[in-house]
Design a protein around this motif. Sequence first.
Motif, PDB file in Angstrom:
ATOM      1  N   ALA A  12       0.833  -1.198   0.000  1.00 53.47           N
ATOM      2  CA  ALA A  12       0.000   0.000   0.000  1.00 53.47           C
ATOM      3  C   ALA A  12       0.868   1.248   0.000  1.00 53.47           C
ATOM      4  O   ALA A  12       0.576   2.205  -0.713  1.00 53.47           O
ATOM      5  CB  ALA A  12      -0.926  -0.009   1.211  1.00 53.47           C
ATOM      6  N   SER A  13       1.952   1.241   0.765  1.00 55.17           N
ATOM      7  CA  SER A  13       2.798   2.419   0.792  1.00 55.17           C
ATOM      8  C   SER A  13       3.553   2.596  -0.528  1.00 55.17           C
ATOM      9  O   SER A  13       3.801   3.720  -0.948  1.00 55.17           O
ATOM     10  CB  SER A  13       3.776   2.372   1.966  1.00 55.17           C
ATOM     11  OG  SER A  13       4.673   1.305   1.821  1.00 55.17           O
ATOM     12  N   PHE A  14       3.883   1.488  -1.205  1.00 52.48           N
ATOM     13  CA  PHE A  14       4.539   1.613  -2.510  1.00 52.48           C
ATOM     14  C   PHE A  14       3.571   2.214  -3.520  1.00 52.48           C
ATOM     15  O   PHE A  14       3.950   3.069  -4.314  1.00 52.48           O
ATOM     16  CB  PHE A  14       5.065   0.274  -3.006  1.00 52.48           C
ATOM     17  CG  PHE A  14       5.747   0.378  -4.339  1.00 52.48           C
ATOM     18  CD1 PHE A  14       6.992   0.977  -4.432  1.00 52.48           C
ATOM     19  CD2 PHE A  14       5.132  -0.072  -5.491  1.00 52.48           C
ATOM     20  CE1 PHE A  14       7.624   1.114  -5.664  1.00 52.48           C
ATOM     21  CE2 PHE A  14       5.756   0.063  -6.718  1.00 52.48           C
ATOM     22  CZ  PHE A  14       7.001   0.649  -6.801  1.00 52.48           C
ATOM     23  N   PHE A  15       2.312   1.777  -3.497  1.00 51.52           N
ATOM     24  CA  PHE A  15       1.337   2.339  -4.423  1.00 51.52           C
ATOM     25  C   PHE A  15       1.047   3.800  -4.090  1.00 51.52           C
ATOM     26  O   PHE A  15       0.803   4.604  -4.987  1.00 51.52           O
ATOM     27  CB  PHE A  15       0.057   1.511  -4.444  1.00 51.52           C
ATOM     28  CG  PHE A  15       0.243   0.192  -5.144  1.00 51.52           C
ATOM     29  CD1 PHE A  15       0.628   0.145  -6.476  1.00 51.52           C
ATOM     30  CD2 PHE A  15       0.058  -0.988  -4.473  1.00 51.52           C
ATOM     31  CE1 PHE A  15       0.817  -1.055  -7.130  1.00 51.52           C
ATOM     32  CE2 PHE A  15       0.242  -2.200  -5.106  1.00 51.52           C
ATOM     33  CZ  PHE A  15       0.622  -2.237  -6.448  1.00 51.52           C
ATOM     34  N   LYS A  16       1.113   4.152  -2.820  1.00 55.29           N
ATOM     35  CA  LYS A  16       0.968   5.563  -2.440  1.00 55.29           C
ATOM     36  C   LYS A  16       2.153   6.366  -2.973  1.00 55.29           C
ATOM     37  O   LYS A  16       1.993   7.497  -3.416  1.00 55.29           O
ATOM     38  CB  LYS A  16       0.863   5.709  -0.930  1.00 55.29           C
ATOM     39  CG  LYS A  16      -0.477   5.273  -0.380  1.00 55.29           C
ATOM     40  CD  LYS A  16      -0.547   5.484   1.115  1.00 55.29           C
ATOM     41  CE  LYS A  16      -1.863   4.992   1.667  1.00 55.29           C
ATOM     42  NZ  LYS A  16      -1.955   5.178   3.120  1.00 55.29           N
ATOM     43  N   ALA A  17       3.340   5.763  -2.952  1.00 57.35           N
ATOM     44  CA  ALA A  17       4.521   6.429  -3.497  1.00 57.35           C
ATOM     45  C   ALA A  17       4.379   6.601  -5.004  1.00 57.35           C
ATOM     46  O   ALA A  17       4.718   7.655  -5.542  1.00 57.35           O
ATOM     47  CB  ALA A  17       5.784   5.632  -3.168  1.00 57.35           C
ATOM     48  N   MET A  18       3.857   5.576  -5.694  1.00 53.50           N
ATOM     49  CA  MET A  18       3.632   5.690  -7.140  1.00 53.50           C
ATOM     50  C   MET A  18       2.643   6.815  -7.441  1.00 53.50           C
ATOM     51  O   MET A  18       2.843   7.593  -8.367  1.00 53.50           O
ATOM     52  CB  MET A  18       3.098   4.364  -7.707  1.00 53.50           C
ATOM     53  CG  MET A  18       4.126   3.279  -7.825  1.00 53.50           C
ATOM     54  SD  MET A  18       5.414   3.628  -9.028  1.00 53.50           S
ATOM     55  CE  MET A  18       4.506   3.536 -10.543  1.00 53.50           C
ATOM     56  N   LYS A  19       1.596   6.896  -6.648  1.00 51.39           N
ATOM     57  CA  LYS A  19       0.600   7.949  -6.830  1.00 51.39           C
ATOM     58  C   LYS A  19       1.220   9.326  -6.609  1.00 51.39           C
ATOM     59  O   LYS A  19       1.004  10.253  -7.388  1.00 51.39           O
ATOM     60  CB  LYS A  19      -0.566   7.726  -5.867  1.00 51.39           C
ATOM     61  CG  LYS A  19      -1.672   8.728  -5.983  1.00 51.39           C
ATOM     62  CD  LYS A  19      -2.774   8.425  -4.980  1.00 51.39           C
ATOM     63  CE  LYS A  19      -3.800   9.529  -4.931  1.00 51.39           C
ATOM     64  NZ  LYS A  19      -4.808   9.293  -3.896  1.00 51.39           N
ATOM     65  N   ALA A  20       2.018   9.454  -5.569  1.00 49.33           N
ATOM     66  CA  ALA A  20       2.675  10.730  -5.276  1.00 49.33           C
ATOM     67  C   ALA A  20       3.631  11.128  -6.388  1.00 49.33           C
ATOM     68  O   ALA A  20       3.679  12.295  -6.797  1.00 49.33           O
ATOM     69  CB  ALA A  20       3.414  10.639  -3.940  1.00 49.33           C
ATOM     70  N   VAL A  21       4.378  10.166  -6.912  1.00 46.78           N
ATOM     71  CA  VAL A  21       5.310  10.457  -8.001  1.00 46.78           C
ATOM     72  C   VAL A  21       4.548  10.840  -9.270  1.00 46.78           C
ATOM     73  O   VAL A  21       4.925  11.772  -9.971  1.00 46.78           O
ATOM     74  CB  VAL A  21       6.246   9.248  -8.268  1.00 46.78           C
ATOM     75  CG1 VAL A  21       7.009   9.401  -9.559  1.00 46.78           C
ATOM     76  CG2 VAL A  21       7.204   9.087  -7.098  1.00 46.78           C
TER      77      VAL A  21
END
Length: 71
Positions: A12-21
């Motif tokens: 979930a945190s990786f997908f949040k990072a992808m979204k932020a990027v």
Amino acid sequence: MSDVKETQKSEASFFKAMKAVFWSFLGIRKKVDYEQDAAKLNPIHVVIAGLIGALIFIGTLVLIVKQVVAK
């Protein structure tokens, strides 16, 4: 059981990072969102997401150029 929760939290945190990027690439980020991301996201995930985003961006540009030049 806790391993499953850690894996889901990591994903979930990786997908949040992808979204932020992704939003950062577009340049439309709210200051509040940026501050929340800076506090919560794992820097390693952000770097990996940035590299993936850059590769996708470059690949898209290469495909567009090939299509335009081929015509």
